[in-house]
Design a protein around this motif. Structure first.
Motif, PDB file in Angstrom:
ATOM      1  N   THR A   1      35.427  25.385  30.039  1.00  0.00           N
ATOM      2  CA  THR A   1      36.857  25.317  30.316  1.00  0.00           C
ATOM      3  C   THR A   1      37.517  26.683  30.267  1.00  0.00           C
TER       4      THR A   1
ATOM      5  N   THR B   1      27.148  15.213  39.432  1.00  0.00           N
ATOM      6  CA  THR B   1      27.221  13.775  39.176  1.00  0.00           C
ATOM      7  C   THR B   1      25.844  13.194  38.898  1.00  0.00           C
TER       8      THR B   1
ATOM      9  N   ARG C   1      23.891  25.685  29.947  1.00  0.00           N
ATOM     10  CA  ARG C   1      25.064  26.542  30.099  1.00  0.00           C
ATOM     11  C   ARG C   1      25.147  27.561  28.966  1.00  0.00           C
TER      12      ARG C   1
ATOM     13  N   SER D   1      28.095  26.080  36.941  1.00  0.00           N
ATOM     14  CA  SER D   1      29.555  26.171  36.996  1.00  0.00           C
ATOM     15  C   SER D   1      30.189  24.992  37.730  1.00  0.00           C
ATOM     16  N   GLU D   2      29.376  24.057  38.198  1.00  0.00           N
ATOM     17  CA  GLU D   2      29.897  22.951  38.999  1.00  0.00           C
ATOM     18  C   GLU D   2      29.927  21.653  38.201  1.00  0.00           C
ATOM     19  N   ARG D   3      30.656  20.690  38.752  1.00  0.00           N
ATOM     20  CA  ARG D   3      30.609  19.328  38.224  1.00  0.00           C
ATOM     21  C   ARG D   3      29.502  18.578  38.955  1.00  0.00           C
TER      22      ARG D   3
ATOM     23  N   GLN E   1      23.832  15.322  30.593  1.00  0.00           N
ATOM     24  CA  GLN E   1      24.991  16.131  30.216  1.00  0.00           C
ATOM     25  C   GLN E   1      24.671  17.038  29.036  1.00  0.00           C
TER      26      GLN E   1
ATOM     27  N   GLY F   1      30.743  27.191  33.810  1.00  0.00           N
ATOM     28  CA  GLY F   1      31.357  25.876  33.902  1.00  0.00           C
ATOM     29  C   GLY F   1      32.091  25.411  32.662  1.00  0.00           C
TER      30      GLY F   1
END
Length: 274
Positions: free
Chosen positions: A248, A189, A224, A185-187, A217, A246
């Motif tokens: 939208t 990097t 997900r 659920s997080e961004r 990605q 995560g």
């Protein structure tokens, strides 16, 4: 869902899933796909099945494969793959997805590994199609388990031994995959993932692509959607799932889920829980 059809664009496209309560880690699937193209997705399970008619093209482990009629499909867990029809009439097929622990329990041998994604074996493919059909219609738990064991035994000849499986199975970046699963659920990097692997960011990116044939990605999105699939089977509301994985919003979940699995989240949940 607003802007998202409940059915495929083509009237002949159809897909169905089935699970049984007494045998976790096992999922049945049957489909006829004409125009739909599956986005890269993964299963934390062996994907084993047979092509009944038509021809499928799919990308798996960095290579393109053709699966003609009467061929076996042999996919290892956690490997991203795609899928689309080659022939005008599409392709019709049946699959079973069995998580590694469940497979080891059923066959009494851990660590199976398949080095061929497609094997042309008409006689066995027809037997497997028949066994998958019988398994789909089995309603008594004892009958289901008997059919399940017989089905997996059909694939034993094509599986590598546990010793070879351990030697050949991908082991790199296990901690990175664990990190992705923990942070759906997080961004996340590139620098953070590279730090987990103890590599510089772009060296990590190159090595990750060489290992999995996808970007981090793409792997994250596949994980997900796999988690979304598990939560739908558990009865969680799609809107909650979208937030927890995560995505939208619920519309994003529906579009992404249908591209990867061929059905909308609502339909999948109805099929599994119905």
């Amino acid at each position: 869902m607003q802007g998202v059809p409940d059915r495929f664009d083509d009237a002949f496209d159809a897909a169905q899933f089935r699970q049984v309560a007494h045998r976790p880690g096992v999922e049945l699937y049957r489909a006829h796909i004409v125009r739909h193209s599956f986005d890269p997705h993964t299963h934390e399970a062996y994907g084993l099945g047979a092509i009944e008619s038509g021809v499928e093209r799919f990308r798996y482990r960095g290579s393109d494969h053709l699966a003609p009629p009467d061929s076996l499909v042999l996919m290892n867990p956690d490997v991203l793959h795609t899928g689309h029809a080659v022939t005008a009439e599409g392709w019709r097929y049946r699959m079973i997805y069995v998580e590694p622990d469940a497979a080891a329990d059923i066959v009494g041998e851990p660590g199976w590994w398949f080095d061929e994604a497609v094997r042309h074996d008409p006689r066995r493919a027809r037997r497997i199609t028949a066994r998958l059909d019988a398994l789909w219609h089995a309603r008594e738990p004892l009958d289901f388990d008997s059919q399940l064991h017989a089905l997996l035994e059909e694939f034993r000849d094509h599986a590598k031994t546990p010793r070879r499986a351990r030697a050949e199975a991908p082991k790199r970046f296990a901690a990175v995959l664990d990190c992705l699963r923990a942070r759906l659920s997080e961004r996340v990097t590139l620098d953070e993932l590279a730090a987990v692997a103890e590599l510089s960011p772009f060296h990590f990116l190159r090595q990750f692509r060489a290992q999995y044939h996808v970007t981090p990605q793409q792997m994250l999105m596949a994980l997900r959607l796999h988690e979304a699939k598990r939560l739908l089977a558990a009865g969680v509301a799609p809107a909650r799932i979208a937030a927890d994985t995560g995505l939208t919003d619920q519309a994003h979940l529906t579009r992404a889920f249908q591209r990867r699995y061929g059905v909308t989240p609502a339909r999948y949940q109805k099929q599994i829980r119905g």
